[in-house]
Design a protein around this motif. Structure first.
Motif, short mmCIF file in Angstrom:
data_model
loop_
_atom_site.label_atom_id
_atom_site.label_comp_id
_atom_site.label_asym_id
_atom_site.label_seq_id
_atom_site.Cartn_x
_atom_site.Cartn_y
_atom_site.Cartn_z
N VAL A 52 -43.82 42.81 82.34
CA VAL A 52 -45.58 41.19 82.34
C VAL A 52 -46.23 41.82 80.74
O VAL A 52 -46.45 40.66 80.64
CB VAL A 52 -46.52 42.07 83.61
N LEU A 53 -46.32 42.25 80.21
CA LEU A 53 -46.89 41.96 78.61
C LEU A 53 -46.13 41.33 77.90
O LEU A 53 -46.93 40.26 77.34
CB LEU A 53 -46.87 43.71 78.28
N LEU A 54 -45.01 41.62 78.24
CA LEU A 54 -44.28 40.63 76.71
C LEU A 54 -44.10 39.42 77.79
O LEU A 54 -44.75 38.51 76.59
CB LEU A 54 -42.73 41.37 77.57
N PHE A 55 -44.28 38.94 78.86
CA PHE A 55 -44.65 37.56 79.19
C PHE A 55 -45.47 36.90 78.92
O PHE A 55 -45.81 35.67 78.99
CB PHE A 55 -44.28 37.75 80.72
N GLY A 56 -46.97 37.62 78.55
CA GLY A 56 -48.46 37.56 78.13
C GLY A 56 -47.45 37.45 76.71
O GLY A 56 -49.22 36.91 75.87
N THR A 57 -47.32 38.13 75.58
CA THR A 57 -46.78 37.41 74.23
C THR A 57 -45.81 36.91 73.70
O THR A 57 -45.09 37.58 72.53
CB THR A 57 -46.92 39.58 73.49
N MET A 58 -45.13 35.50 74.13
CA MET A 58 -44.82 35.42 73.97
C MET A 58 -44.93 34.74 72.11
O MET A 58 -43.37 33.73 71.88
CB MET A 58 -44.56 34.32 75.15
N GLU A 59 -45.90 34.63 72.30
CA GLU A 59 -45.95 33.74 70.67
C GLU A 59 -45.10 34.46 69.89
O GLU A 59 -45.34 35.43 69.72
CB GLU A 59 -47.20 33.47 70.73
N PRO A 60 -44.17 33.40 68.71
CA PRO A 60 -44.19 34.01 67.72
C PRO A 60 -45.37 34.91 66.98
O PRO A 60 -46.41 34.65 66.54
CB PRO A 60 -43.42 33.06 66.31
N SER A 61 -45.20 36.02 65.80
CA SER A 61 -45.83 37.03 64.74
C SER A 61 -45.25 37.41 64.12
O SER A 61 -44.28 37.10 64.11
CB SER A 61 -46.81 37.58 66.17
N GLU A 62 -45.94 37.49 62.70
CA GLU A 62 -45.66 38.04 62.06
C GLU A 62 -46.33 39.67 61.51
O GLU A 62 -47.94 39.61 61.51
CB GLU A 62 -45.45 37.26 60.90
N ALA A 63 -46.05 40.03 60.82
CA ALA A 63 -46.96 41.66 60.10
C ALA A 63 -46.61 42.55 58.79
O ALA A 63 -45.03 42.21 58.75
CB ALA A 63 -46.91 42.13 61.24
N PHE A 64 -47.17 43.00 58.34
CA PHE A 64 -47.20 43.93 57.21
C PHE A 64 -45.62 42.74 56.17
O PHE A 64 -44.28 43.08 55.83
CB PHE A 64 -46.40 45.30 57.25
N GLY A 65 -46.69 41.99 55.40
CA GLY A 65 -46.12 40.84 54.89
C GLY A 65 -44.10 40.36 55.10
O GLY A 65 -43.32 39.37 54.09
N GLY A 66 -44.23 40.28 56.43
CA GLY A 66 -42.55 39.66 56.16
C GLY A 66 -41.67 39.74 57.28
O GLY A 66 -41.19 39.71 57.26
N ILE A 67 -42.02 42.27 56.95
CA ILE A 67 -41.02 42.90 57.01
C ILE A 67 -40.74 43.05 58.68
O ILE A 67 -39.66 43.43 59.55
CB ILE A 67 -41.06 44.49 56.38
N TYR A 68 -42.26 42.61 59.53
CA TYR A 68 -41.69 42.18 60.63
C TYR A 68 -42.45 40.89 61.43
O TYR A 68 -43.05 40.56 61.13
CB TYR A 68 -43.10 43.12 61.73
N VAL A 69 -41.18 40.40 61.74
CA VAL A 69 -41.03 39.15 62.21
C VAL A 69 -40.50 38.49 63.89
O VAL A 69 -39.72 38.98 63.69
CB VAL A 69 -41.09 37.50 61.66
N THR A 70 -41.13 38.34 64.34
CA THR A 70 -40.80 38.12 65.91
C THR A 70 -40.37 36.24 66.12
O THR A 70 -41.75 35.51 65.65
CB THR A 70 -41.50 38.82 66.97
N SER A 71 -39.94 35.83 67.13
CA SER A 71 -39.84 34.74 68.01
C SER A 71 -40.02 34.53 69.73
O SER A 71 -39.70 35.93 69.35
CB SER A 71 -38.79 33.38 67.12
N GLN A 72 -40.35 33.32 69.80
CA GLN A 72 -39.84 33.31 71.38
C GLN A 72 -38.84 33.83 71.79
O GLN A 72 -38.39 34.23 73.09
CB GLN A 72 -40.22 31.93 71.31
#
Length: 501
Positions: A52-72
């Motif tokens: 359920v949480l994943l369905f609510g966090t579909m937007e791309p995000s980035e953390a810690f200078g780009g070492i963590y990058v996620t997309s839809q």
């Protein structure tokens, strides 16, 4: 350091919280016959909340200078893999509660060396098992959301090490120990090969970040060697030919729920990650890695299908089936349209999770109700357990790609993605797809061997009629719904395709 960046990693942070909840529940709950049930409920509830949480966090995000990058698209795959993990946890309850003979001196058997009951055994091992499952899923999350080769490698090892423990979980069985030893040795070797390739890439680009490497990467001997070693290392994880030799022994030795987890969830995470890295980092070298993929795909599908025909043990049978399915999954990567390839790959993994987990749920149910994992145990199954035989048939037909089940549509999409957009050398992608189509007929033959055993072969003493527990029924219901509905619910593919844009 801005620790608020952890809010950009909500799926991973919440999964760590679930790990802690399961850990403390295992620590504080009394070791009695109800402990496994309670831990199972906690873990299932946590994974449902995670989905359920994943369905609510579909937007791309980035953390810690780009070492963590996620997309839809990565978040969609996280939803699929979490759902697959949920099915594995649901079907695992039957295995955790099964009686088991403990070795001499083991605490769960007490000093009298009496074999513990299923509830007794489950009370001691269920907490560890559920924590290993969640730890492996966390590693897959980190691997898919990596923005650098460093994070990718750490995520890969976070997934591989707990998986080795899960393979060896039935430590009193010789096959389990042997399968785990082979898995650890191959995982160690493949990790070393991959690190060797990453070192070449770092030497050529001066950075481990995907974006930085993609900007400066060019075709030269150092980068070619790095690509070959990197692909070889990840090929071991996906079980592509010729990196597949560990698969059959490990699948046979592992507990049946763990075999299912190995065959679908870990394979899906590694396949999407390879797709992302090849297209994002090595895009300038596509004329080099595409022919390499053509050869590996044709070998994987053909060799695995030919070896599957010779198998009489169902877990080894499904091991070679999974190698063949890995080849079909990688078909989506050879297309010129990266978005269409990613969406076809993700949809294929979703359908594969439903069909393959249905097969392994049936194998687990038969195994724990007086049968075995030999194909002969299924002779005449239709007479004694017609519903179970029908569900097994539906799952096998979906894996073979027979319409109108979802497997036919998933194969169609990867075939379409493989030949999409090729302006130069259009012959070879079509040839690879032709080989895959011919092998689909071969795969139908060996899947029908199980159907033949259940419906046609006469058995004087077939497996007696048995009733399934609630967990097995729930797992089969979820998988069967996926097999029947994913092929007609076009909104699912449209959701995946929209996330790939």
């Amino acid at each position: 350091m801005n620790y608020g960046q952890f809010l950009n990693m909500m799926p991973e942070a919440f999964l760590i919280l679930e790990l802690l909840v399961v850990f403390f529940a295992d620590f504080f709950l009394t070791k009695n016959e109800h402990k496994t049930d309670r831990l199972w409920v906690v873990t299932v509830g946590s994974l449902v909340m995670q989905t359920v949480l994943l369905f609510g966090t579909m937007e791309p995000s980035e953390a810690f200078g780009g070492i963590y990058v996620t997309s839809q698209m990565v978040n969609v795959m996280k939803v699929i893999l979490t759902a697959g993990t949920l099915i594995v946890v649901i079907m695992s309850k039957t295995w955790l509660m099964a009686p088991h003979t403990a070795p001499e001196g083991a605490s769960i058997a007490s000093k009298s060396n009496v074999a513990p009951s299923g509830a007794e055994r489950g009370a001691y091992i269920s907490g560890e098992y559920f924590m290993l499952v969640l730890s492996t899923l966390l590693g897959m999350y980190m691997m898919m959301s990596s923005g650098s080769f460093l994070m990718f490698f750490l995520g890969l090892e976070m997934a591989s090490v707990p998986m080795a423990c899960m393979v060896a979980f039935d430590k009193n069985r010789k096959n389990s120990a042997e399968g785990a030893a082979k898995y650890i040795l191959v995982a160690t070797f493949s990790s070393g090969v991959m690190l060797f390739g990453i070192s070449f890439i770092y030497a050529a680009a001066g950075s481990l970040y995907f974006d930085n490497v993609a900007e400066v990467l060019s075709v030269k001997p150092l980068t070619i060697m790095g690509l070959v070693f990197f692909f070889s290392g990840l090929g071991f994880k996906i079980s592509l030919v010729p990196f597949h030799f560990w698969t059959a022994d490990t699948y046979q030795g592992a507990p049946t729920p763990v075999t299912g987890y190995l065959s679908v969830v870990s394979k899906g995470a590694a396949a999407l990650t390879l797709c992302i890295i090849l297209t994002k980092v090595f895009g300038a070298m596509v004329d080099l890695w595409n022919p390499m993929l053509w050869i590996v795909i044709m070998l994987s599908i053909t060799v695995a299908n030919l070896f599957a025909i010779r198998q009489s043990e169902l877990k080894r049978f499904m091991a070679f089936s999974s190698i063949s399915q890995a080849g079909y999954i990688m078909l989506a990567v050879i297309g010129a349209d990266a978005h269409a390839g990613a969406s076809a790959l993700t949809f294929y993994v979703l359908v594969y999770v439903a069909a393959n987990m249905a097969v392994f749920t049936v194998i687990s149910a038969v195994e724990h109700n007086g049968g075995s994992t030999q194909m002969t145990a299924y002779n005449g199954l239709y007479k004694s357990n017609p519903k179970l035989a029908l569900l097994m048939t539906l799952a096998l037909f979906s894996l073979a790609g027979i319409p109108p089940f979802a497997g036919m549509f998933s194969k169609f999409f990867v075939f379409l993605a493989a030949v999409n957009g090729h302006n130069s050398m259009p012959f070879w992608p079509y040839f690879v797809v032709l080989v895959a189509l011919v092998n689909t007929v071969i795969s139908l033959y060996y899947y029908l061997l199980i159907v033949k055993a259940m419906y046609i072969i006469k058995e004087d003493n077939p497996l007696p009629t048995f009733s399934m527990d609630v967990a097995t029924k729930l797992s089969l219901a979820i998988c069967t719904a996926g097999i029947c509905l994913l092929g007609v619910a076009s909104c699912v593919y449209e959701w995946i395709a929209a996330a790939a844009l």
